[in-house]
Design a protein around this motif. Structure first.
Motif, PDB file in Angstrom:
ATOM      1  N   GLN A  98     -78.799  38.233 -61.118  1.00  0.00           N
ATOM      2  CA  GLN A  98     -80.071  37.511 -61.178  1.00  0.00           C
ATOM      3  C   GLN A  98     -79.811  36.084 -60.859  1.00  0.00           C
ATOM      4  OE1 GLN A  98     -81.987  38.691 -64.932  1.00  0.00           O
ATOM      5  NE2 GLN A  98     -83.200  39.906 -63.537  1.00  0.00           N
TER       6      GLN A  98
ATOM      7  N   PRO B 103     -81.531  43.251 -59.596  1.00  0.00           N
ATOM      8  CA  PRO B 103     -80.095  43.062 -59.822  1.00  0.00           C
ATOM      9  C   PRO B 103     -79.376  44.408 -59.861  1.00  0.00           C
ATOM     10  CG  PRO B 103     -81.297  42.735 -61.863  1.00  0.00           C
ATOM     11  CD  PRO B 103     -82.325  42.926 -60.791  1.00  0.00           C
TER      12      PRO B 103
ATOM     13  N   THR C  57     -81.793  37.659 -56.572  1.00  0.00           N
ATOM     14  CA  THR C  57     -83.007  38.471 -56.579  1.00  0.00           C
ATOM     15  C   THR C  57     -84.275  37.676 -56.277  1.00  0.00           C
ATOM     16  OG1 THR C  57     -83.243  38.162 -58.960  1.00  0.00           O
ATOM     17  CG2 THR C  57     -82.009  40.114 -58.217  1.00  0.00           C
TER      18      THR C  57
END
Length: 148
Positions: A148, A122, A63
């Protein structure tokens, strides 16, 4: 005492509803993102099991950094496709979230390098691929999980 227990359980339930980020993690909190060099499986059109696609990741999916990958469309006898378009979508309950426009380079032979792919949250994103083959519109969706 019974009222105290009911209040505690209600509070706990309410808190847990807000604690989830609302994104689909596939039901598995240990799900990992693809890494540089990974490939997805083959995903085919609804109309034909001979028209398929897969992704080859050129960078780790996460991310916080730009993603890049190659989309490879496979057709009978490697015949060329036309009007290639690609985007990403994440469904979040009753609404969804798209991605910024990608940069797409046609490498020939139905291979397309995708850059500027940002998995900003995410969860499970759907890479949506549209193209024409032999004058017929085709659509393929490939799920990609961004941890993440």
């Amino acid at each position: 005492m019974k009222a105290f227990v009911v209040v505690c359980l209600s509070s706990l339930l309410a808190f847990s509803a807000f604690a989830h980020d609302g994104h689909d993690d596939g039901g598995d909190a240990t799900t990992t993102s693809p890494h540089k060099g990974d490939h997805t499986g083959e995903f085919c059109t609804d109309a034909s099991q001979t028209i398929c696609a897969h992704l080859h990741f050129l960078a780790d999916v996460n991310t916080s950094t730009e993603g890049s990958f190659v989309a490879h469309i496979e057709t009978p006898d490697n015949q060329p496709i036309n009007n290639f378009k690609i985007d990403m979508w994440m469904q979040m309950g009753s609404h969804g979230h798209g991605s910024a426009p990608f940069e797409v380079a046609d490498n020939g032979q139905n291979h397309y390098t995708i850059t500027n792919a940002w998995f900003v949250m995410p969860g499970t994103w759907t890479v949506r691929i549209d193209f024409d083959f032999n004058g017929v519109h085709q659509h393929i969706e490939i799920p990609v999980t961004a941890a993440q």
